[in-house]
Design an enzyme around this catalytic site. Structure first.
Site, PDB file in Angstrom:
ATOM      1  N   LYS A 117       0.843  -1.205   0.000  1.00  0.00           N
ATOM      2  CA  LYS A 117       0.000   0.000   0.000  1.00  0.00           C
ATOM      3  C   LYS A 117       0.874   1.250   0.000  1.00  0.00           C
ATOM      4  CE  LYS A 117      -0.369  -0.312   5.012  1.00  0.00           C
ATOM      5  NZ  LYS A 117      -0.923   0.446   6.090  1.00  0.00           N
ATOM      6  N   ARG A 122      -9.870   0.270  15.805  1.00  0.00           N
ATOM      7  CA  ARG A 122      -9.749   1.145  14.640  1.00  0.00           C
ATOM      8  C   ARG A 122     -10.685   0.544  13.594  1.00  0.00           C
ATOM      9  NH1 ARG A 122      -4.023   1.643  11.560  1.00  0.00           N
ATOM     10  NH2 ARG A 122      -4.766  -0.359  10.783  1.00  0.00           N
ATOM     11  N   HIS A 153      -5.653  -7.137  13.404  1.00  0.00           N
ATOM     12  CA  HIS A 153      -4.439  -6.321  13.358  1.00  0.00           C
ATOM     13  C   HIS A 153      -4.079  -5.910  14.778  1.00  0.00           C
ATOM     14  CE1 HIS A 153      -1.459  -3.985  11.284  1.00  0.00           C
ATOM     15  NE2 HIS A 153      -1.996  -2.802  11.521  1.00  0.00           N
ATOM     16  N   ARG A 205       1.613 -10.648   7.424  1.00  0.00           N
ATOM     17  CA  ARG A 205       1.442  -9.473   6.553  1.00  0.00           C
ATOM     18  C   ARG A 205       2.509  -8.405   6.851  1.00  0.00           C
ATOM     19  NH1 ARG A 205      -3.734  -9.575   9.051  1.00  0.00           N
ATOM     20  NH2 ARG A 205      -3.116  -7.598   9.985  1.00  0.00           N
ATOM     21  N   TYR A 223      14.165  31.060   5.615  1.00  0.00           N
ATOM     22  CA  TYR A 223      13.009  31.756   6.184  1.00  0.00           C
ATOM     23  C   TYR A 223      13.087  31.841   7.705  1.00  0.00           C
ATOM     24  CZ  TYR A 223      10.613  30.982   1.674  1.00  0.00           C
ATOM     25  OH  TYR A 223      10.260  30.956   0.363  1.00  0.00           O
ATOM     26  N   CYS A 226      12.493  24.479   3.490  1.00  0.00           N
ATOM     27  CA  CYS A 226      11.466  25.158   2.690  1.00  0.00           C
ATOM     28  C   CYS A 226      10.719  24.133   1.833  1.00  0.00           C
ATOM     29  CB  CYS A 226      12.115  26.203   1.797  1.00  0.00           C
ATOM     30  SG  CYS A 226      13.252  27.285   2.675  1.00  0.00           S
ATOM     31  N   MET A 227       9.836  24.619   0.986  1.00  0.00           N
ATOM     32  CA  MET A 227       9.027  23.696   0.184  1.00  0.00           C
ATOM     33  C   MET A 227       9.878  22.849  -0.767  1.00  0.00           C
ATOM     34  SD  MET A 227       5.771  24.503  -2.295  1.00  0.00           S
ATOM     35  CE  MET A 227       4.898  25.433  -1.077  1.00  0.00           C
ATOM     36  N   ASP A 228      10.904  23.498  -1.348  1.00  0.00           N
ATOM     37  CA  ASP A 228      11.669  22.823  -2.403  1.00  0.00           C
ATOM     38  C   ASP A 228      13.159  22.711  -2.107  1.00  0.00           C
ATOM     39  OD1 ASP A 228       9.272  23.249  -4.119  1.00  0.00           O
ATOM     40  OD2 ASP A 228       9.938  25.331  -3.964  1.00  0.00           O
TER      41      ASP A 228
END
Ligand SMILES: Cc1ncc(COP(=O)(O)O)c(C=O)c1O
Length: 387
Positions: free
Chosen positions: A50, A148, A180, A236, A279, A326-328
């Site tokens: 997954k 859950r 689980h 699993r 930043y 930062c983002m990038d």
């Protein structure tokens, strides 16, 4: 601009200069699964793929797991299982998060096993089976204490009855009963024995109700590695197949991390004492130093919490992150080390060349390695080796 990991997949080949990459060692996945097969007390192994194979690429990971001895695959969602089938993989594949209203016809037609966590899903599966003209393969999920997903103990007998009715009518085949663990990664936790008992009880009720599942399954990676009594017919494991130990204190080195995340250093610059960096100026140089700029950021899965916290390696030497992620991109403090633009910066990997591991990043950031590998974003090319 490609926008998903699979579009940025290179099947093999050398590092592409100028490109951030997650190098995925398929040989490691194969041998990790081989190790899990050996530790599974004769139970079959389901490779959990997954979340894009925990960030490693679902289809290549699935193939490597099957080559390593897994005979089943596990996904969360039906769409993931359909993608496994679209790649031509025919191994039994279970999708265990099936929200009400999920279209199931295609899944039934593609022989995808459905995890049943709510009783209404038995009807959904049966209706899809009637339309498609073949029984739906289902695995009933008992909640044995995780609280859950899964059918709660008070509804279990009713679920068994509904499933047995649908089976007698020829609309479903109850292939499995599963559950689980909540705390399998804490050996000795009292919930483990309680869940084992509750699972036994759920199996007895299922048997009394006329169900004859081919596979009873309960063990995730931690239980596969530490709890033989939980192995039943099928285990699993997910994270362990990718080489990350679910219980770091018990890591005996038998598993090898499959992912190495790296990027080329984009530029270096010298800064003076007192210069704030990135930043918010969260890093301020205490003496003249050199910074390196790494073109990966939180959009690529580098947590912003790594600001001034985690380390990377270049040519085997360690450097701290300097200032806000930062983002990038983010900066590292290179000091006076001879590191140049274009040199490859490794964020985490198996740890064999002096680089940090995902476990080390997780420890520093107060998270788990699962979160680090699964969040590596779609802009980062996956490069496969050892296939
Ligand atoms: C139902 C189920 N089984 C198995 C796994 C695999 O767990 P792990 O990666 O800890 O082995 C998961 C993962 O969350 C899961 O949800």
């Amino acid at each position: 601009m490609p926008n998903s990991a699979s579009e940025r997949t290179t099947e093999s080949g050398p590092v592409v200069a100028g490109q951030a990459e997650a190098r995925i060692d398929l040989g490691a996945i194969r041998s990790n699964v081989g190790e899990l097969v050996r530790r599974a007390s004769g139970a079959a192994v389901m490779g959990v793929v997954k979340a894009d194979g925990y960030g490693h690429g679902m289809v290549p990971a699935a193939r490597a797991m099957l080559a390593g001895g897994a005979t089943w695959l596990g996904t969360a969602f039906v769409d993931e299982a359909l993608a496994v089938r679209a790649a031509g993989i025919t191994a039994p594949t279970v999708a265990w998060i099936v929200p009400p209203g999920t279209p199931l016809d295609q899944a039934v037609a593609a022989d995808i096993d459905l995890g049943i966590s709510v009783i209404a899903s038995i009807d959904d599966a049966a209706e899809a089976a009637r339309r498609v003209g073949r029984p739906a393969r289902v695995h009933l999920k008992a909640d044995t204490g995780l609280a859950r997903g899964g059918i709660s103990p008070r509804d279990w007998a009713h679920a068994v009855e509904a499933a047995a009715d649908a089976e007698r009518a020829g609309h479903v085949r109850v292939v499995g009963v599963f559950s689980h663990f909540a705390c399998a990664d804490e050996p000795g936790h009292p919930s483990i024995a309680r869940q084992l008992d509750a699972f036994q009880l759920a199996l007895k009720t299922a048997e009394k109700g006329g169900l004859r599942p081919e596979v009873r399954h309960l063990a995730n990676s931690a239980a596969t590695l530490t709890l033989p009594e939980s192995h039943y017919d099928l285990v699993r494991p997910g994270i362990a197949a990718y080489g990350l130990h679910p219980i770091p204190e018990l890591d005996d080195g038998a598993l090898r991390p499959a992912m190495t995340l790296s990027a080329p250093l984009m530029l270096t610059r010298s800064i003076d004492t007192g210069q704030g960096v990135s930043y918010g100026y969260r890093f301020v140089a205490e003496h003249p130093t050199r910074l390196g700029l790494v073109p990966l950021g939180y959009a690529d899965g580098v947590p912003r919490a790594a600001t001034n916290t985690a380390e990377v390696s270049v040519n085997g030497a360690r450097f701290p992150i300097a200032g806000t992620v930062c983002m990038d991109q983010f900066c590292v403090d290179l000091g006076d080390q001879p590191v140049e633009a274009g040199d490859r910066v490794t964020l985490f990997g198996p740890g064999e060349q002096g680089e940090p591991t995902a476990q080390e990043w997780a420890d520093r950031l107060g998270t788990i390695h699962y979160e680090l590998v699964t969040r590596v974003g779609g802009r980062v090319a996956r490069r496969y080796v050892g296939g």
